[in-house]
Motif scaffolding. Structure first.
Motif, mmCIF file in Angstrom:
data_model
loop_
_atom_site.group_PDB
_atom_site.id
_atom_site.type_symbol
_atom_site.label_atom_id
_atom_site.label_comp_id
_atom_site.label_asym_id
_atom_site.label_seq_id
_atom_site.Cartn_x
_atom_site.Cartn_y
_atom_site.Cartn_z
ATOM 1 N N ARG A 151 -9.655 -2.630 2.028
ATOM 2 C CA ARG A 151 -10.108 -2.729 0.633
ATOM 3 C C ARG A 151 -11.536 -2.187 0.535
ATOM 4 N NH1 ARG A 151 -6.815 -5.803 -2.636
ATOM 5 N NH2 ARG A 151 -5.479 -7.324 -1.584
ATOM 6 N N GLY A 153 -6.709 -2.517 -4.605
ATOM 7 C CA GLY A 153 -5.775 -1.732 -3.795
ATOM 8 C C GLY A 153 -5.001 -0.700 -4.576
ATOM 9 N N SER A 209 0.836 -1.200 0.000
ATOM 10 C CA SER A 209 0.000 0.000 0.000
ATOM 11 C C SER A 209 0.870 1.250 0.000
ATOM 12 C CB SER A 209 -0.927 0.006 1.219
ATOM 13 O OG SER A 209 -1.731 1.163 1.230
#
Length: 693
Positions: free
Chosen positions: A566, A654, A15
């Motif tokens: 998510r 993502g 991320s």
């Protein structure tokens, strides 16, 4: 539905890489002046350096320790390293594509040329040869590597040249460090209005034979190593925390290597020699086409004559709540004051401490310092206050990563001036942002408080978006007094009147507020949460947000960086939208909005929704209760959500994408905030003129 399945969580490191991609995208944006684009490229490189020094280093330590547990996304440390390597190799390729195919050609169109030694004419070569002899050669030190002289311990992030030599006997290797005391990018005299630059290592490589007389230079390989720079501090057994951190910072230069960067196409024997000597793998080796260490390009920001290639600095107006008020204390007595930086000047914060430092009625000042500037006016005011006989207590967080040395120096100066300095708590970082001024007035003792989302740093306040509140209400004064007493002395955790704190009550507070929104929906009402923060990674909080979404609570998350949640998954997070804003300023404010059955509750905080913030740091969250200020914060959230220019929206996998702008107005939230701040002051000025008339 099982909210805890690993497929519902995004790995924290992956991320973060997605966030740095968004930073790099800004370097491609041709709406920025050229040097601003280059700055974003350099920032993406600096971010990546820190990522390796801290995050990759810590995961590598887990692998070497044999730890095979899985994170929330189901990845073991070894699997994380493998995926990180794949993503970062692709990312580095994009960085250099941006530099070589977009930015350097744009410089060339403006007749600014970056060239190698072979592109110089004879006059320029003569100039560079003279510069080498007079300035560069005297500071170079060749280091042979053989049986009697082992491979040297090269400093973290230093740029070096590995040299393969051929003599009368066997092949030999040597190293030459590119001196960091000299400018990396050097301008060469030129004609016809052109500006021509060369990199320092290119000059050294051209003259490398001067240092190895009697040997033939077979190959030269520029390289850079990144080392583990995470501090290893045993706080429990440290007799003197300040001394322990000083020693740990000194060791940071020499941590284990976690990345080797070299120029693509370098001599294979020299490359293998470096890999062998540094005990690093092929996966940890990154080959780039040109110019190691993209952070070096920041040097161009200070080149004379390049002002037209930069943004015109924005001048932050006086905050509307302080306009026309010379005495900051009377302004705060009149009403609670909200300030929005950098759209409104940070001077009100420095003035708060400066006025207090010499005010004869001020008895004491207490303040937390996490990151401050190198020439901090706030620290100077605290020293002045102590010299004026006031009781000054400062909580300096020595463990603020990469600011340890600066904070140690400030701590020593504050102590020398007579301030009471507290270095933090064992096992906890003091990350909250609070200042307390205790003043004697006709009505008695009054406590003035500043609480904010950002650091007391006058320099980053020009670049980071943050929000602060000034108040002299008794409830907040009592809470912040109790907080300082707890941090500096021995006392039980107080029962707070207004604020919430980590690691004591903040996690439970968020759970309670989310549960309340779920209950609103169950009772047939509307549940809504809007949260603006830097990062969202705590698994328990993410599970609570999934539970709220599944119950029908509408959730908007404005997350600048890491987001392990998510969004948009049917039955789980279909009611959650995640957006990220990356623009001219670094989004840093933390705002938490809860609909609360039509009676909104809004909190500002120093804390992101990360496990470290909730469990291992001292943080505060404080309510904004006055309707006038609540409306301002709601407007800030609304404008942020309406951004169509610098916003990206998270997809189910993502990754992030820019929104479809067709049919939508062009809204760049950061510029909207700046224009609103200017307009607010202009209106106040107009009202003042009307009164005079």
């Amino acid at each position: 539905m099982n909210f805890e399945e690993s497929k519902y969580f995004i790995n924290r490191e992956l991320s973060w890489i997605e966030f740095n991609k968004r930073v790099l995208q800004e370097a491609y944006d041709k709406n920025y002046p050229l040097l601003e684009r280059l700055k974003f490229l350099a920032i993406s490189a600096s971010n990546l350096d820190e990522f390796f020094m801290v995050r990759v280093a810590s995961i590598t330590d887990l692998v070497e320790a044999g730890f095979a547990g899985q994170d929330a996304s189901g990845l073991t440390p070894r699997e994380q390293l493998e995926q990180i390597a794949v993503h970062i190799h692709k990312f580095v390729k994009k960085q250099y594509n941006c530099l070589i195919k977009s930015i350097i050609p744009a410089f060339k169109k403006k007749e600014i040329i970056f060239a190698g030694y072979d592109k110089m004419d004879e006059r320029q070569k003569e100039y560079l040869h003279k510069r080498f002899e007079e300035l560069i050669y005297p500071v170079l030190t060749p280091l042979a590597v053989d049986q009697s002289r082992p491979f040297p311990l090269l400093a973290n992030k230093s740029l070096n040249l590995a040299v393969r030599l051929k003599g009368t006997e066997e092949e030999r290797f040597a190293l030459v460090q590119v001196p960091s005391v000299l400018p990396r990018i050097i301008e060469v005299p030129s004609e016809n209005g052109k500006r021509i630059f060369i990199f320092l290592e290119d000059i050294i490589i051209e003259h490398i034979g001067f240092m190895f007389s009697g040997y033939k230079v077979e190959a030269v390989c520029p390289f850079c190593i990144t080392r583990n720079a995470d501090l290893d501090i045993d706080e429990e057994d440290a007799q003197d925390l300040l001394k322990e951190i000083e020693e740990s910072v000194a060791r940071r230069k020499w941590g284990a290597p976690v990345r080797l960067e070299i120029i693509r196409g370098s001599d294979i024997e020299t490359k293998q020699f470096l890999i062998r000597m540094l005990e690093i793998s092929e996966a940890e080796t990154y080959e780039v086409p040109v110019y190691l260490d993209l952070t070096a390009w920041m040097q161009l920001m200070s080149v004379e004559g390049f002002e037209h290639l930069k943004d015109t600095p924005l001048s932050s107006p006086i905050p509307q709540d302080f306009w026309g008020k010379e005495d900051i204390f009377s302004a705060i007595r009149e009403k609670d004051c909200l300030v929005h930086h950098p759209y409104e000047s940070f001077d009100c914060v420095t003035d708060f401490i400066r006025q207090a430092s010499t005010d004869p009625d001020v008895l004491a000042i207490k303040q937390t310092l996490y990151r401050v500037s190198g020439n901090s006016p706030i620290v100077k005011s605290l020293i002045t206050a102590a010299e004026h006989g006031k009781q000054v207590t400062v909580l300096v967080e020595l463990k603020a990563r990469f600011d340890e040395t600066k904070n140690i120096n400030w701590a020593k100066m504050l102590e020398k001036a007579g301030c009471h300095v507290v270095y933090g708590l064992v096992g906890l970082k003091i990350h909250c942002k609070a200042a307390l001024v205790i003043r004697r007035e006709e009505e008695g003792i009054r406590r003035y408080v500043h609480m904010g989302t950002g650091n007391y740093n006058d320099q980053t306040a020009k670049l980071y978006t943050d929000i602060g509140i000034f108040t002299c209400r008794d409830s907040f004064g009592a809470d912040i007094s109790a907080l300082f007493n707890f941090l500096t002395g021995y006392s039980m955790v107080p029962t707070w009147k207004k604020i919430e704190t980590a690691p004591f009550s903040l996690r439970l507070f968020f759970d309670r507020m989310i549960e309340n929104e779920i209950e609103q929906v169950k009772q047939g009402g509307k549940g809504r949460i809007i949260a603006k923060m830097n990062s969202l990674a705590d698994k328990e909080i993410i599970n609570m947000l999934y539970k709220a979404s599944a119950a029908g609570v509408e959730i908007v998350l404005i997350v600048r960086g890491i987001c392990c949640l998510r969004s948009g998954i049917s039955g789980l997070s279909e009611n959650i939208v995640v957006i990220s804003i990356v623009g001219k300023f670094l989004e840093h404010s933390r705002i938490y909005y809860f609909e609360n059955g039509g009676q909104p509750k809004i909190y500002l905080s120093s804390a992101d929704l990360m496990t470290r913030n909730l469990d291992r740091r001292v943080e505060i969250a404080f309510p904004v209760e006055q309707e006038r200020l609540k409306r301002r914060l709601i407007e800030i959230l609304k404008i942020s959500m309406e951004d169509t220019v610098k916003v990206r929206i998270q997809r189910k996998d993502g990754t992030y994408a820019k929104i479809d702008k067709r049919g939508k107005p062009q809204v760049q939230s950061q510029m909207v905030f700046y224009e609103k701040a200017k307009k607010a002051v202009e209106q106040l000025q107009g009202q003042a003129f009307d009164q005079i008339d």
